[in-house]
Design an enzyme around this catalytic site. Structure first.
Site, short mmCIF file in Angstrom:
data_model
loop_
_atom_site.label_atom_id
_atom_site.label_comp_id
_atom_site.label_asym_id
_atom_site.label_seq_id
_atom_site.Cartn_x
_atom_site.Cartn_y
_atom_site.Cartn_z
N TYR A 51 -4.84 -8.89 -18.03
CA TYR A 51 -3.66 -9.24 -17.24
C TYR A 51 -2.70 -10.12 -18.04
O TYR A 51 -3.08 -11.20 -18.53
CB TYR A 51 -4.06 -9.98 -15.96
CG TYR A 51 -4.98 -9.21 -15.04
CD1 TYR A 51 -5.12 -7.82 -15.12
CD2 TYR A 51 -5.72 -9.87 -14.05
CE1 TYR A 51 -5.95 -7.12 -14.27
CE2 TYR A 51 -6.56 -9.18 -13.19
CZ TYR A 51 -6.68 -7.81 -13.31
OH TYR A 51 -7.52 -7.13 -12.47
N GLY A 197 -7.19 -4.11 -3.57
CA GLY A 197 -6.20 -3.26 -2.92
C GLY A 197 -6.28 -3.31 -1.41
O GLY A 197 -5.94 -2.36 -0.71
N LEU A 203 1.43 -1.61 2.37
CA LEU A 203 1.52 -0.61 3.43
C LEU A 203 0.77 -1.05 4.69
O LEU A 203 1.00 -0.50 5.77
CB LEU A 203 0.96 0.73 2.96
CG LEU A 203 1.76 1.45 1.87
CD1 LEU A 203 0.97 2.62 1.31
CD2 LEU A 203 3.10 1.93 2.43
N THR A 205 0.74 -4.27 5.99
CA THR A 205 1.23 -5.60 6.34
C THR A 205 2.38 -5.46 7.34
O THR A 205 2.70 -4.36 7.79
CB THR A 205 1.74 -6.34 5.09
OG1 THR A 205 2.92 -5.69 4.60
CG2 THR A 205 0.68 -6.38 3.99
#
Length: 300
Positions: A51, A197, A203, A205
């Site tokens: 990351y 995920g 999608l 929320t």
């Protein structure tokens, strides 16, 4: 905040964990997010050497510098950065794992990692070499436990069968129920699932209707089926965010479900959602709208 044990490892993690990939690179901002998480009872933090080319581990190390003993810290190895600092290639060799952990420890500012995870995996990997590296690190006290982050059932099964792994990280949410097929196999091996995920890229929320209008597909759902299922979920619950979190936690095989947050406000939305009760009847009614897909590749 409730906790659950990772497999039979003795490591207890908060039911809601912080997935650190989406954190900013500003130290002060990350300090604030992590402090808010700790204040809310979140003790599980997951990052990776990949990351932000290692910068994510660095800002996390700064944020936890005075609270190391209060948390369960997870990171990952296996994706080796190329000299350009922007691209990477897969390297599951013992040599890379042993070198990778040293670099992660330095960036994180700690002398041990609670959960070290193979960040992917293929059937072509020398699995004996991978496990030998993890077991050696465990024996030396550099890591406490190890697991794998993968969605490939054949890779997961082999790793569990041949190692003492305690966790499998995989995408799991209302719109991606593919892991459910393998939950029993994972539980039978005394391991736990760490769900990532959780909110399906927003999608699931309060912004679901807005997000779905900007999304062509998600896993096996394509438009217009995606819009239809999101609409049904939204119309049949008062708090989809809360339902999404409790959906992941309804199966005891899931030890922790991760949420990503760039800001303290985003994190607080998820914390409040976690604290919002969702009845089993509500979850049962929502599940009726959800398809149960299977992985088409890498099957056992």
């Amino acid at each position: 905040m409730k906790t659950r044990e990772l497999g039979n490892s003795g490591l207890s993690v908060s039911e809601l964990g912080l997935g650190c990939m989406s954190l900013p690179t500003d130290r002060n901002e990350v300090d604030n997010v992590v402090a808010a998480a700790l204040d809310a009872g979140i003790t599980f933090f997951d990052t990776a050497d990949l990351y932000d080319s290692g910068a994510n581990e660095e800002v996390m190390g700064h944020a936890i510098r005075n609270r190391r003993d209060d948390i369960v810290l997870a990171t990952k190895v296996g994706n080796k950065m190329n000299p350009d600092g922007k691209t990477w290639h897969w390297d599951a060799s013992k040599e890379h794992i042993m070198e990778g952990v040293k670099a992660s420890l330095m960036r994180l500012g700690t002398d041990y990692i609670d959960l070290y995870q193979l960040h992917g995996g293929t059937m072509e990997d020398n699995i004996d070499e991978v496990i030998e590296a993890f077991e050696r690190l465990k024996d030396e006290g550099i890591i406490r436990q190890y697991g794998i982050s993968s969605i490939r059932p054949n890779v997961i099964q082999r790793f569990l069968n041949e190692s003492n792994a305690v966790s499998i990280m995989m995408q799991y949410n209302m719109l991606d129920r593919r892991p459910e097929e393998w939950f029993k196999m994972i539980a039978d091996q005394n391991a736990s699932v760490i769900a990532r995920g959780t909110l399906a890229k927003g999608l699931l929320t309060a912004e679901s209707e807005k997000r779905v209008g900007q999304t062509d597909s998600f896993v096996e759902y394509e438009q217009p089926a995606l819009s239809e299922v999101v609409h049904n979920l939204t119309e049949n619950t008062t708090n989809l965010h809360a339902a999404a979190i409790q959906f992941c936690l309804r199966n005891e095989t899931v030890a922790s479900t991760l949420v990503g947050s760039r800001t303290t406000d985003q994190l607080m939305d998820s914390i409040l959602a976690y604290e919002t009760p969702v009845s089993s009847e509500t979850l049962d009614s929502l599940i009726k709208f959800l398809d149960l897909h299977n992985y088409g590749q890498h099957r056992i």
